[in-house]
Scaffold this active site. Structure first.
Site, PDB file in Angstrom:
ATOM      1  N   MET A  43      -5.842   7.768  -3.238  1.00  0.00           N
ATOM      2  CA  MET A  43      -4.874   6.702  -3.330  1.00  0.00           C
ATOM      3  C   MET A  43      -4.233   6.521  -1.953  1.00  0.00           C
ATOM      4  O   MET A  43      -3.330   7.257  -1.584  1.00  0.00           O
ATOM      5  CB  MET A  43      -3.858   7.066  -4.404  1.00  0.00           C
ATOM      6  N   PRO A  44      -4.709   5.569  -1.180  1.00  0.00           N
ATOM      7  CA  PRO A  44      -4.097   5.308   0.125  1.00  0.00           C
ATOM      8  C   PRO A  44      -2.692   4.721  -0.022  1.00  0.00           C
ATOM      9  O   PRO A  44      -2.463   3.846  -0.855  1.00  0.00           O
ATOM     10  CB  PRO A  44      -5.031   4.287   0.769  1.00  0.00           C
ATOM     11  N   ILE A  45      -1.788   5.244   0.788  1.00  0.00           N
ATOM     12  CA  ILE A  45      -0.434   4.698   0.870  1.00  0.00           C
ATOM     13  C   ILE A  45      -0.211   4.302   2.319  1.00  0.00           C
ATOM     14  O   ILE A  45      -0.336   5.127   3.222  1.00  0.00           O
ATOM     15  CB  ILE A  45       0.628   5.722   0.433  1.00  0.00           C
ATOM     16  N   ILE A  96      -4.439   1.228  -3.980  1.00  0.00           N
ATOM     17  CA  ILE A  96      -3.825   1.077  -2.653  1.00  0.00           C
ATOM     18  C   ILE A  96      -2.369   0.664  -2.805  1.00  0.00           C
ATOM     19  O   ILE A  96      -2.050  -0.289  -3.513  1.00  0.00           O
ATOM     20  CB  ILE A  96      -4.598   0.038  -1.819  1.00  0.00           C
ATOM     21  N   GLN A  97      -1.507   1.404  -2.117  1.00  0.00           N
ATOM     22  CA  GLN A  97      -0.075   1.118  -2.166  1.00  0.00           C
ATOM     23  C   GLN A  97       0.421   0.766  -0.769  1.00  0.00           C
ATOM     24  O   GLN A  97       0.063   1.425   0.203  1.00  0.00           O
ATOM     25  CB  GLN A  97       0.692   2.332  -2.680  1.00  0.00           C
TER      26      GLN A  97
END
EC number: 5.3.2.-
Length: 61
Positions: free
Chosen positions: A1-3, A39-40
Site C-alpha cells: 500500500m503506497p502512501i 494508493i493513498q
C-alpha cells in the site's frame, strides 16, 4: 500500500488539489504496479510563513 506525502505551500484551488491526487495516483500505479485502490495520497499545505529556503521565509520574499 503506497502512501505518498505531498507538502506544498497553501494557495492551490480545490480543483488543482483534486487533479494532483489523480495524477500522483496514476503515476504511482504506472511506476509501481500497485493497485489504484491501495494508493493513498496525503496533502499537507503549509503557510508561507512556516516554510523557508536559504534562511528566508517564503512569506518574506
Amino acid at each position: 500500500m503506497p502512501i505518498v506525502n505531498v507538502k506544498l505551500l497553501e494557495g492551490r484551488s480545490d480543483e488543482q488539489l483534486k487533479n494532483l491526487v489523480t495524477e500522483v495516483t496514476n503515476a504511482v500505479e504506472k511506476t509501481t504496479g500497485a493497485n489504484k485502490e491501495a494508493i493513498q495520497i496525503v496533502i499537507e499545505e503549509m503557510k508561507a510563513s512556516h516554510y523557508g529556503v536559504a534562511g528566508v521565509r517564503k512569506s518574506d520574499q
